[in-house]
Design a protein around this motif. Structure first.
Motif, PDB file in Angstrom:
ATOM      1  N   LEU B  29       1.146  11.834   7.232  1.00 48.33           N
ATOM      2  CA  LEU B  29      -0.307  11.868   7.407  1.00 48.33           C
ATOM      3  C   LEU B  29      -0.699  12.139   8.862  1.00 48.33           C
ATOM      4  O   LEU B  29      -1.858  12.357   9.175  1.00 48.33           O
ATOM      5  CB  LEU B  29      -0.923  10.538   6.961  1.00 48.33           C
ATOM      6  CG  LEU B  29      -0.878  10.263   5.446  1.00 48.33           C
ATOM      7  CD1 LEU B  29      -1.387   8.860   5.152  1.00 48.33           C
ATOM      8  CD2 LEU B  29      -1.696  11.288   4.677  1.00 48.33           C
ATOM      9  N   THR B  30       0.286  12.095   9.748  1.00 46.62           N
ATOM     10  CA  THR B  30      -0.044  12.215  11.175  1.00 46.62           C
ATOM     11  C   THR B  30      -0.092  13.649  11.659  1.00 46.62           C
ATOM     12  O   THR B  30      -0.341  13.897  12.827  1.00 46.62           O
ATOM     13  CB  THR B  30       0.988  11.465  12.042  1.00 46.62           C
ATOM     14  OG1 THR B  30       2.280  12.008  11.756  1.00 46.62           O
ATOM     15  CG2 THR B  30       0.966   9.987  11.767  1.00 46.62           C
ATOM     16  N   GLY B  31       0.178  14.597  10.808  1.00 49.65           N
ATOM     17  CA  GLY B  31       0.075  15.986  11.253  1.00 49.65           C
ATOM     18  C   GLY B  31       1.336  16.774  11.014  1.00 49.65           C
ATOM     19  O   GLY B  31       2.344  16.247  10.553  1.00 49.65           O
ATOM     20  N   ASP B  32       1.238  18.027  11.347  1.00 46.42           N
ATOM     21  CA  ASP B  32       2.319  18.962  11.078  1.00 46.42           C
ATOM     22  C   ASP B  32       3.309  18.959  12.242  1.00 46.42           C
ATOM     23  O   ASP B  32       2.949  19.325  13.365  1.00 46.42           O
ATOM     24  CB  ASP B  32       1.704  20.361  10.909  1.00 46.42           C
ATOM     25  CG  ASP B  32       2.743  21.390  10.554  1.00 46.42           C
ATOM     26  OD1 ASP B  32       3.904  21.012  10.334  1.00 46.42           O
ATOM     27  OD2 ASP B  32       2.390  22.586  10.504  1.00 46.42           O
ATOM     28  N   ARG B 268       6.811  13.905  16.733  1.00 46.84           N
ATOM     29  CA  ARG B 268       6.679  14.128  15.285  1.00 46.84           C
ATOM     30  C   ARG B 268       8.037  14.352  14.624  1.00 46.84           C
ATOM     31  O   ARG B 268       8.173  15.235  13.785  1.00 46.84           O
ATOM     32  CB  ARG B 268       5.829  15.349  14.970  1.00 46.84           C
ATOM     33  CG  ARG B 268       4.394  15.193  15.192  1.00 46.84           C
ATOM     34  CD  ARG B 268       3.774  14.310  14.081  1.00 46.84           C
ATOM     35  NE  ARG B 268       2.345  14.380  14.161  1.00 46.84           N
ATOM     36  CZ  ARG B 268       1.634  13.859  15.147  1.00 46.84           C
ATOM     37  NH1 ARG B 268       2.225  13.205  16.108  1.00 46.84           N
ATOM     38  NH2 ARG B 268       0.333  13.959  15.152  1.00 46.84           N
TER      39      ARG B 268
END
Lengths: 531, 306
Positions: B29-32, B268
């Motif tokens: 959910l935190t991004g790509d 990430r």
């Protein structure tokens, strides 16, 4: 029996010959045996974690970051160095691009070796090129017909069509990595992942030990073709800026990267410490969705009013202690075909007048002003400056990954009236900037800007094989953007580094000599005083 | 007893299952992550190539099943950035985190327990107020601030200790102090309240009535009983210190698990974050399971009531 006579002239000749040989050896030896002359230890405090992928040119991510490691461990046929954007001769002693831009030929230096003693051969060059799978790999693959090994030092790249950007893409370290040569045999033997842990290159330093994410220890490579000054080069990851500064103060680090604004004055006053404010990324304003007639920024006068409201010098002073540079072009002037443009003026009264003429005598509200993470204070300053002319905005802070993801989502991620304060640095050519941040469908711009006539000219630029025509088109397009305020340049950020007292230098540019990267290099040239 | 153990083991398995699913979802959910692995002028082809390389182009359920299948075989995936198995990275950093965790625990015990005892024995005295002040400071001073102050004093001004990194014992002192300080405060408060409770109990009153000297009452009778919850807390604290000393490890560039987690979050690195969190969860759940079983073994009432 006759006793041999003492012949003074023979002794004199022998002595002269001996002295001559001694002088010749002293002159030649440092170049033929770089590591033997290398002394001392240099420690760099790096400002983030280390990613092992940065040690493998084959998977270059196209950012500036791997430069720092490539220039120590690896070497390329040609590369950016000093003021040479891409054509500094490194492993190649000569290169030539054919007049029709359909081939390029490189000749390797004599006797260049990898750290394991194997010679650097055209076969290694061919493998490195053909096996390359990093940034822009698809461009090279699409345009290359074949790679021919001409002889034991010569290699020729043959293209399907004129490939005018070949040399600049091939030779700019922070754009792509197929020109950085890895040893084919070793790479195949250990595989890509193991290579990243124990890379072998042809650069000035060979890896001694790596603690993934923590430390990289290197040693001067004896057989490098240039003299290497320090014996040990250690790069330590220290994410906290204050700790890096303490390391510098205590002599634990000789070079520290990324001194934040609030510490610049303190570091500048440390005895023997030299600040190195390298001009870096460009900050500029974008108006997502300005093409919509209902959007206030659809009117050129409103966009111009924004430009007139921005206090570029004040921003630079407050954010980088004045070490950055207010700019006229949103594209850095250290890339091919970037045009010089005068700094935009600040004129609050004129900005108010333009807003009034555009039908906004009382200003208007902007839903969100979103700065590049983590430069939130720059967003706050921009909001304060815009408020002076009646444009009222609210700050939207995003985490970096989310911000990048939303940029890629296009206009639907920025509905209503919005402003984005970008910050970016791209090396090589102006066209990479346009392609990423302006062109319809670009990596970052997606569908937020889309100016058809400029995109049309850009397509023409891409198709053209005439350098003069390309230059003309490049300049026209950039002028078109600036004259219409499609993007509003603000200033160039300063990536401020600090150099400790042990490092030998006359000026900070001796350690950070180039406009093409923010990092210290060439590593082989950096000396420490007590060696 | 066996039923109790089976039930507790099942609870632990379910907990870990929920944890793995939660962390799997949260990181996504935190991004790509691909956006952070490419350059600003990357093309869609570059992004697709990287997504495919790491299996990020597959659906989330498929990715989760793959993650769980590998996890059950002891493989937590390969880090995007380090290109090493996450388990290998975790165990490379574990000794450093254990060293720091042990040292910090020791400091927290050495400060917290004596101060807690004195505070309880001299309740409402000046000593008690000093101890309460220490507890307040311990809980309210941010670790990063304390860490930087320690660096300033002991490294920059006095030049006694190295600023950061790992190596010999001198490298451990400041991070252990900065980390242990906070936990010393909680230890002090618990020791104090536990001692006050024990000192107010009937058998302590009896001991005093028998004319035993104060020192003997406190040291021989009260202290031992009051320490049971304190040591339980110390155990849990240590697991937290080993796995989640993120800020202290970043400030002191200490190559431990907390910093590994920080780097994973910052870049990430999905497999790394998932792996570290699952391993930390495994450790906490495992220790709780052992403690539960031991409690039930010592006190049969526990196994009946749960």
């Amino acid at each position: 029996m006759k006793r041999p006579r003492f012949q003074a002239h023979i002794v004199f000749k022998l002595t002269t010959l001996g002295l001559f040989l001694l002088v010749a050896a002293a002159t030649v030896l440092p170049f033929s045996s770089a590591g033997a002359a290398a002394k001392g230890k240099l420690t760099l405090a790096w400002h983030a974690g280390f990613a092992s992928r940065w040690l493998d040119p084959q998977e270059h991510d196209g950012t500036a970051t791997p430069d720092n490691f490539f220039t120590a461990i690896h070497d390329a046929l040609i590369k950016n160095q000093g003021t040479q954007l891409y054509d500094h001769l490194a492993l190649a002693e000569h290169f030539a691009v054919a007049a029709d831009a359909k081939s390029a030929t490189f000749t390797l230096r004599k006797g260049v070796k990898f750290h394991n003693g194997d010679p650097v051969t055209p076969q290694d060059v061919k493998f490195s090129y053909e096996n390359y799978r990093g940034a822009k790999a698809d461009v090279f693959k699409k345009k290359t017909e074949r790679v021919d090994i001409v002889d034991d030092r010569t290699i020729k790249f043959v293209f399907k069509e004129p490939f005018l950007d070949f040399a600049i893409l091939f030779g700019t370290a922070n754009v792509a990595g197929p020109g950085w040569v890895v040893p084919e045999k070793y790479y195949k033997q250990v595989g890509g992942d193991a290579f990243k842990q124990k890379p072998i290159g042809a650069g000035p330093f060979k890896l001694v030990r790596q603690e993934p994410g923590v430390k990289v220890e290197m040693e001067a490579f004896d057989a490098y073709y240039r003299p290497v000054s320090v014996k040990q080069l250690v790069m330590v990851s220290v994410p906290e800026a204050a700790t890096r500064v303490a390391m510098l103060e205590r002599g634990e680090a000789d070079i520290v990267y990324n001194v934040p604004g609030e510490l610049i004055n303190k570091v500048g006053k440390l005895p023997g410490v030299t600040l190195a404010p390298v001009l870096s990324g460009s900050f500029f304003i974008e108006f997502p969705g300005f093409q919509d007639p209902k959007n206030p920024f659809h009117d050129k006068r409103v966009r111009e009013a924004v430009s007139l409201a921005v206090d570029r010098r004040g921003m630079n002073q407050a954010e980088t202690a004045g070490m950055g540079k207010p700019t006229g072009n949103w594209i850095n002037n250290d890339v091919q075909y970037a045009i010089e443009w005068p700094e935009f003026p600040r004129n609050v009264e004129k900005a108010k007048q333009l807003l009034k003429e555009a039908g906004y005598p009382n200003g208007f509200d902007v839903d969100w002003v979103t700065p590049l993470p983590t430069f939130y204070s720059r967003g706050e300053r921009l909001i304060a400056q815009l408020r002076e002319v009646g444009i009222r905005g609210r700050l939207q802070t995003m985490e970096r990954g989310i911000f990048l993801q939303r940029l890629q989502g296009g206009i639907k991620e920025f509905p209503g009236t919005q402003i984005i304060l970008h910050g970016v640095r791209i090396a090589g050519s102006w066209s990479f900037w346009y392609e990423g941040y302006f062109k319809c469908g670009g990596f970052s711009s997606r569908d937020r800007i889309c100016v058809k006539d400029l995109d049309g000219k850009f397509d023409q630029y891409e198709r053209s094989i005439n350098p003069a025509e390309r230059k003309k088109l490049a300049e026209e397009i950039q002028r078109g953007i600036l004259e219409n305020y499609y993007l509003v340049p603000v200033f160039r950020h300063a990536f401020v580094n600090a150099i400790g007292p042990r490092v030998a230098l006359q000026k900070w540019q001796d350690i950070f000599p180039t406009i093409t990267t923010g990092y210290a290099y060439p590593w082989e040239d950096i000396k420490v005083k007590d060696q | 007893m066996s039923q109790f153990i089976i039930r507790r083991v099942l609870y632990s398995v379910v907990t870990l299952f929920i944890l793995s699913g939660t962390i799997f979802l949260i990181v996504r959910l935190t991004g790509d992550p691909v956006a952070l692995m490419t350059e600003a002028s990357a093309r869609p082809e570059d992004l697709e190539r990287i997504r495919h390389q790491w299996g990020l182009d597959r659906s989330w359920p498929v990715q989760y099943v793959t993650f769980m299948q590998n996890a059950l075989q002891g493989e937590l995936g390969k880090s995007f950035n380090y290109r090493l198995p996450v388990s290998e990275l975790y165990f490379q950093r574990l000794p450093n985190s254990l060293t720091l965790g042990l040292a910090a625990t020791l400091i927290s015990l050495l400060i917290g327990i004596p101060a807690g005892i004195i505070s309880a024995v001299k309740v409402n005295s000046a000593w008690d107020n000093v101890a309460k002040g220490i507890a307040l400071l311990g809980l309210s001073i941010p670790g990063f601030w304390l860490g930087l102050v320690l660096i300033l004093i002991f490294s920059v001004w006095l030049r006694w200790l190295p600023t950061s990194g790992s190596g010999d014992w001198r490298h451990v002192v400041m991070p252990a102090l900065a980390l242990g300080w906070y936990f010393a405060a909680s230890m002090l408060r618990l020791t104090r309240s536990s001692m006050l409770e024990v000192l107010g109990s009937e058998y302590i009153k009896l001991a005093r009535l028998k004319g035993l000297p104060d020192f003997v009452v406190v040291a021989m009778h009260a202290f031992k009983n009051a320490l049971i919850p304190v040591f339980t807390l110390a155990g849990v604290n240590m697991v937290v210190m080993v796995n989640a000393a993120v800020i202290i490890e970043v400030i002191f560039a200490w190559p431990g698990i907390g910093r590994l987690l920080y780097e994973g979050i910052f870049q990430r690195d999905f497999p790394l974050v998932q792996g570290v969190v699952v391993m930390a969860g495994f450790m906490i759940v495992g220790i709780n399971l052992v403690v539960d079983v031991l409690y039930a073994f010592i006190d049969p009432r526990i196994r009946l009531t749960r």
